[in-house]
Design an enzyme around this catalytic site. Structure first.
Site, PDB file in Angstrom:
ATOM      1  N   HIS A   1       0.839  -1.193   0.000  1.00  0.00           N
ATOM      2  CA  HIS A   1       0.000   0.000   0.000  1.00  0.00           C
ATOM      3  C   HIS A   1       0.880   1.252   0.000  1.00  0.00           C
ATOM      4  O   HIS A   1       1.951   1.284   0.634  1.00  0.00           O
ATOM      5  CB  HIS A   1      -0.912   0.020   1.219  1.00  0.00           C
ATOM      6  CG  HIS A   1      -2.038  -0.976   1.147  1.00  0.00           C
ATOM      7  ND1 HIS A   1      -2.879  -1.055   0.067  1.00  0.00           N
ATOM      8  CD2 HIS A   1      -2.445  -1.927   2.032  1.00  0.00           C
ATOM      9  CE1 HIS A   1      -3.776  -2.021   0.286  1.00  0.00           C
ATOM     10  NE2 HIS A   1      -3.524  -2.569   1.464  1.00  0.00           N
TER      11      HIS A   1
ATOM     12  N   CYS B   1      -0.018   2.166  -5.213  1.00  0.00           N
ATOM     13  CA  CYS B   1      -0.947   3.214  -5.651  1.00  0.00           C
ATOM     14  C   CYS B   1      -0.348   4.594  -5.380  1.00  0.00           C
ATOM     15  O   CYS B   1       0.539   4.762  -4.535  1.00  0.00           O
ATOM     16  CB  CYS B   1      -2.279   3.076  -4.926  1.00  0.00           C
ATOM     17  SG  CYS B   1      -3.149   1.528  -5.277  1.00  0.00           S
TER      18      CYS B   1
END
Length: 573
Positions: free
Chosen positions: A281, A330
């Site tokens: 993440h 991301c």
């Protein structure tokens, strides 16, 4: 005859003699240096130190002068007595070098320390050859250059220069650096003299290659991921084929990430290729990228994460020849109220490359590929990374492949940023000539952190032999295999189990995750009787002991027995 009175005698005032002059030194900038003079004379002697600009040194009124070396300067000491006698010491130079001193011993005593090694050269006939060697030393080291093992009598400075090279100037050169404490030698370097039409194209090389790969997937407060296991494992194997020393780590807290990054940057040095890869993440805000640690709270803030730009800055400070950061994460920002952490902008530094799995304010996806989870960026990265093309060209091929993938069309686009000033490739060869000292230091640090326990054979009293071997799936995930090799004359139904003290939780044991980990481990020919997966080794605060338990049935008594043995102790790095 009357006695005569003694005549008064004249007292002879002895001159001052300097019995030990100060010595010149060569030191790094801001190093503390003591210059000393020793003199003999009648009565109390006074001292005053001066610099070459005829300025008195403030506080320099003792035989020993201690200064913090800021710039190269000459010093002299005046010694006088109360009889108006005066004498000056010899002038000495405090040479100050503002260059890399990372290898200088902590408790350096002044023995020669080579800071700049000569480099191999290939030059055309008639052109200039310049070899440089710079060393710190107290006293200032002496230099002696050699060609093909023979001393060059007129080459006794830190720079060897040949204005018009001819074929006879070719050969193997090295330099001896010495003072009263020690003598050191540089590694030999080759000087090739070629004719105009023989000059080969320059070959770019690395002095070493080091990679740090981090995959975060088991989060405490955020959705778990699947792909980092396979992505980190496969990329580590490919980078090893390219000659990289690879540290691969799974599931790190923020403190553990920072510690790993700190150790990674310590392995970097001038001329080294450094590569940092992260899968997990992440997000981007105000032009800065943040990596989310597995212990980050919900919602997280910048102080719970690791800033990528700080990693690049620390890599650049080590004067790497190539710094590459690859991010399969991301780049969306979900908490607009957070203020980004303060960081100074990067200065202009060449040969740095960012490869982003996706563009700004977009997501990066993982997919199922042949029964295994993979980040789609890393899938195509691994397909091209072994190529010897310029690193940005490799990333362009990754971008083109990903752009043709219908699963992410319009959703994910690779972004490449770089300041490459040379066509460097991840496949460039390693050439350590002139960097032997730094290489030895890295080798020692590397062995300490990555040495696996050796295969062991245990012979129990019941005459059963058990073999235990080890494999590092990742740098912080160790697997032990146990196999019953031979059974005893009075044993049957032998089984073996492994355990650790303290117990190490297997965070990959749950359904789906365990099968994927096992697929990385076993070949069809492998058939161990027992395996033990030791995860999160970075958390060890004490020694780790592997215990081997043998279970068997005694053929005489028909009773079941257990025999145990501690196998080895694994120290925390």
């Amino acid at each position: 005859m009357t006695g005569s009175r003694p005549k008064p005698c004249r007292i002879m005032i002895s001159e001052i003699v300097i019995v030990r002059h100060p010595v010149s030194v060569c030191v790094p900038v801001n190093h503390k240096v003591t210059l000393s003079v020793r003199a003999e004379g009648t009565g109390i002697l006074n001292y005053q130190w001066f610099t070459d600009d005829e300025q008195e040194v403030c506080g320099g009124t003792e035989a020993d002068l201690t200064i913090r070396a800021k710039k190269t300067q000459l010093y002299v000491c005046r010694v006088n007595d109360h009889f108006c006698n005066c004498v000056f010491s010899e002038w000495v130079k405090v040479k100050v070098l503002d260059i890399d001193k990372s290898g200088l011993p902590v408790h350096w005593q002044g023995e020669p320390h080579i800071a700049v090694n000569p480099k191999p050269q290939t030059v055309r006939e008639g052109k200039k050859v310049t070899l440089r060697c710079t060393a710190f030393g107290i006293p200032t080291p002496r230099y002696q250059w050699y060609r093909n093992g023979q001393p060059l009598l007129d080459k006794t400075g830190d720079t060897l220069q040949i204005d018009h090279a001819t074929a006879e100037h070719g050969g193997s050169y090295l330099c001896s650096i010495s003072n009263v404490l020690e003598e050191r030698w540089t590694e030999p370097v080759d000087v090739d003299i070629v004719q105009m039409d023989q000059l080969p194209p320059a070959v770019l090389t690395a002095t070493d290659k080091v990679a740090l790969l981090i995959g975060n997937l088991n989060y405490s407060n955020h959705p778990d991921l699947m792909a980092p296991i396979m992505d980190v494992h496969e990329l580590a194997n490919l980078l090893q084929q390219l000659g990289f020393r690879v540290v691969s780590l799974l599931d790190l807290t923020r403190d553990e990430m920072l510690a790993a990054i700190d150790k990674f940057t310590q392995l970097l040095d001038r001329g080294v290729y450094g590569l940092f890869y992260y899968a997990g993440h992440g997000y981007e805000h105000a032009g800065r990228n943040y990596l989310v640690a597995v212990d980050a709270p919900q919602p997280y803030r910048p102080e719970n994460c690791v800033c990528v730009q700080r990693i690049m800055l620390s890599m650049q400070k080590r004067h790497t020849a190539l710094s590459v950061i690859l991010l399969d994460t991301c780049r969306k920002w979900y908490n607009q109220d957070c203020i980004p952490s303060c960081i100074m902008p990067l200065g202009p530094s060449g040969n740095t490359v960012y490869g982003y799995a996706t563009c700004e304010d977009a997501e990066a996806f993982e997919v199922q590929d042949g029964g295994k989870s993979t980040g789609i960026f890393t899938k195509y990265l691994n397909a091209h990374i072994l190529q010897s093309d310029k690193v940005t060209h490799v990333l362009e091929k990754v971008s083109e492949d990903l752009g043709r993938d219908p699963l992410v069309t319009g959703k994910q686009v690779v972004e490449i940023k770089h300041t490459l000033k040379e066509p460097r490739s991840l496949a460039d060869p390693v050439r350590t000539t002139g960097h032997t000292r730094e290489l030895h230091l890295r080798d020692a640090c590397w062995r300490q952190a990555n040495e696996l326990p050796r295969k062991k054979s245990l012979m129990f009293l019941c005459r059963v032999e058990v073999e235990v071997s080890f494999s590092a799936m990742f740098s912080n995930v160790l697997v032990a295999f146990a196999t019953v090799k031979t059974t005893g004359p009075r044993t049957q139904d032998c089984t073996v189990t492994l355990s650790s003290i303290p117990p190490m939780e297997d965070i990959f044991s749950r359904p789906g995750r365990s099968e994927e980990m096992d697929s990385l481990l076993f070949k069809k020919s492998d058939n161990p009787d027992c395996t033990l997966r030791l995860c999160a080794l970075q958390k060890l605060k004490e020694s780790l002991v592997i215990r081997v338990d043998l279970h068997y049935t005694n053929t005489d008594s028909k009773l079941r027995h257990t025999a145990s043995a501690p196998l080895f102790s694994h120290e925390r790095a």
